[in-house]
Design a protein around this motif. Structure first.
Motif, PDB file in Angstrom:
ATOM      1  N   ALA A 217       0.849  -1.191   0.000  1.00 23.81           N
ATOM      2  CA  ALA A 217       0.000   0.000   0.000  1.00 23.81           C
ATOM      3  C   ALA A 217       0.882   1.237   0.000  1.00 23.81           C
ATOM      4  O   ALA A 217       1.748   1.396   0.854  1.00 23.81           O
TER       5      ALA A 217
ATOM      6  N   VAL B 242      -2.804   5.776   1.474  1.00 22.77           N
ATOM      7  CA  VAL B 242      -3.923   5.218   2.238  1.00 22.77           C
ATOM      8  C   VAL B 242      -4.645   6.297   3.040  1.00 22.77           C
ATOM      9  O   VAL B 242      -4.045   7.262   3.504  1.00 22.77           O
TER      10      VAL B 242
ATOM     11  N   ASP C 200      -7.129   4.891   5.586  1.00 24.69           N
ATOM     12  CA  ASP C 200      -7.706   3.566   5.833  1.00 24.69           C
ATOM     13  C   ASP C 200      -8.052   3.289   7.289  1.00 24.69           C
ATOM     14  O   ASP C 200      -7.995   2.152   7.726  1.00 24.69           O
TER      15      ASP C 200
ATOM     16  N   TRP D 193     -14.393  -3.046   2.573  1.00 20.73           N
ATOM     17  CA  TRP D 193     -13.363  -2.731   1.581  1.00 20.73           C
ATOM     18  C   TRP D 193     -13.630  -3.512   0.300  1.00 20.73           C
ATOM     19  O   TRP D 193     -13.829  -4.724   0.327  1.00 20.73           O
TER      20      TRP D 193
ATOM     21  N   TYR E 204      -6.544  12.665   4.704  1.00 20.00           N
ATOM     22  CA  TYR E 204      -5.478  12.333   3.751  1.00 20.00           C
ATOM     23  C   TYR E 204      -4.763  13.618   3.362  1.00 20.00           C
ATOM     24  O   TYR E 204      -5.379  14.569   2.864  1.00 20.00           O
TER      25      TYR E 204
ATOM     26  N   TYR F 238     -12.316   7.108   2.109  1.00 22.86           N
ATOM     27  CA  TYR F 238     -11.444   6.031   2.573  1.00 22.86           C
ATOM     28  C   TYR F 238     -11.021   5.195   1.366  1.00 22.86           C
ATOM     29  O   TYR F 238     -11.866   4.649   0.640  1.00 22.86           O
TER      30      TYR F 238
ATOM     31  N   LYS G 193      -7.330   2.933  -0.538  1.00 21.88           N
ATOM     32  CA  LYS G 193      -5.954   2.442  -0.500  1.00 21.88           C
ATOM     33  C   LYS G 193      -5.481   2.255  -1.942  1.00 21.88           C
ATOM     34  O   LYS G 193      -6.225   1.733  -2.776  1.00 21.88           O
TER      35      LYS G 193
END
Length: 349
Positions: free
Chosen positions: A179, A182, A184, A270, A310, A335, A337
């Motif tokens: 990753a 992210v 997350d 997810w 983020y 959210y 990734k």
């Protein structure tokens, strides 16, 4: 008493003197120009002779790397002249190279230059023995091209249309899947509020969801995950990586994959979207993750979000090819990734 003839004679004398001065000046200027042109030509030809001598020196180094017994050559033609090289052994591991370039030839040279260098012979093995070494973007050959030597690539090696590699070809796998970008850490989202969820695909004004991002390294993008749920039974959506245009998604799509509606449930979770093509993105550029969906007031998606979670981007809603707006409230991030690397490099055409 006025004497017309005397005045005419004076005018003729003045005219002759003026013409003499102008002629002398013109001759001086022409002489200067010719002298300057001659000097320029001499400098030009002296430089050509020097370049020939340098070429001979480089040729000698190349030959000595191939054959330690190389002792020089004479009158090797190159361009508008020739060069001659002599190699003298000074010690067991040291040689003196003398290279002279001649214009137009060594028998009757108009210009010549000589360069000398002392070369040390080292018998140690050179670690880099590749004709071409490429990074994670891979290596492509076409048009009947030839590489004399070995090829090493951190990505795919693709060769078509009668190309040829005389040595070995090695395609190393990219870095392991990891990753890279992210957001997350979703807090419990039940029920949704305006600051924890972004609803899209329910109206034309918020038909699509977009999240800007920047990657940290130039490694192929493998897949993307979103923290999503659905309402009703929306159709599949297309996930696109698009360029940035003044802080919103632009018109260029670099890659795309399918968000399968069947992989999304009525509860947050997810969801992975694989990218079938994996061009390498530029870490210095901003890109946009765009979920391009159809609009239906009873069949839509909701992505979990937080406020400024983020650091390298922000979320927007709108429609691909149309206008984009900030989330309400502004400053939300979905959210998600982004995974780079993984996969297996190949050699083929």
């Amino acid at each position: 008493m006025y004497n017309k003839g005397s005045q005419s004679g004076q005018l003729i004398i003045f005219a002759l003197v003026f013409m003499l001065i102008m002629t002398t000046a013109a001759v001086s200027l022409i002489s200067y120009a010719l002298l300057n042109l001659k000097g320029t030509r001499q400098d030009y030809n002296q430089n050509k002779a020097l370049y020939l001598a340098d070429a001979g020196l480089n040729k000698a180094i190349y030959e000595l790397n191939r054959n330690p017994d190389y002792n020089g050559e004479s009158d090797t033609a190159l361009g508008e002249g020739v060069f001659s090289v002599s190699v003298t052994t000074l010690t067991g591991n040291s040689k003196r190279i003398t290279s002279t370039g001649f214009i137009p030839n060594s028998a009757n040279p108009k210009y010549f230059k000589t360069v000398k260098a002392t070369l040390s012979i080292d018998n140690s093995v050179i670690a880099f023995n590749y004709g071409v070494q490429a990074g994670t973007g891979g290596f492509f050959m076409t048009g009947g091209s030839t590489i004399n030597g070995n090829v090493y690539s951190n990505g795919n090696i693709v060769a078509t249309n009668g190309v040829r590699i005389t040595g070995s070809a090695t395609a190393a796998n990219p870095p392991a899947l990891a990753a890279d970008q992210v957001n997350d850490s979703p807090a419990p989202i039940d029920p949704c509020t305006s600051s924890t969820c972004v609803t899209f695909a329910n109206t034309s004004a918020a038909q699509d969801f977009a999240q800007s991002f920047r990657i940290s390294q130039a490694v192929p993008l493998s897949n993307i995950q979103f923290y999503l749920k659905k309402v009703g039974a929306p159709s599949n959506a297309t996930v696109k990586i698009m360029n940035d245009n003044a802080g919103s998604p632009g018109s260029t799509t670099f890659m795309s994959g399918t968000l399968s509606a069947s992989a999304v449930t009525a509860n947050f979770g997810w969801v992975t979207v694989a990218m079938p093509s994996t061009p390498i993105l530029d870490p210095a550029q901003t890109y946009w993750l765009v979920i391009d969906a159809a609009s239906n007031s009873s069949k839509y998606y909701i992505i979990g979000a937080n406020s400024d979670g983020y650091a390298n981007g922000t979320a927007k809603v709108g429609r691909v090819g149309s206008s984009w707006s900030s989330t309400t409230p502004a400053g939300l991030d979905g959210y998600f990734k982004i995974f780079l690397g993984g996969g297996t490099s190949t050699i083929g055409g």
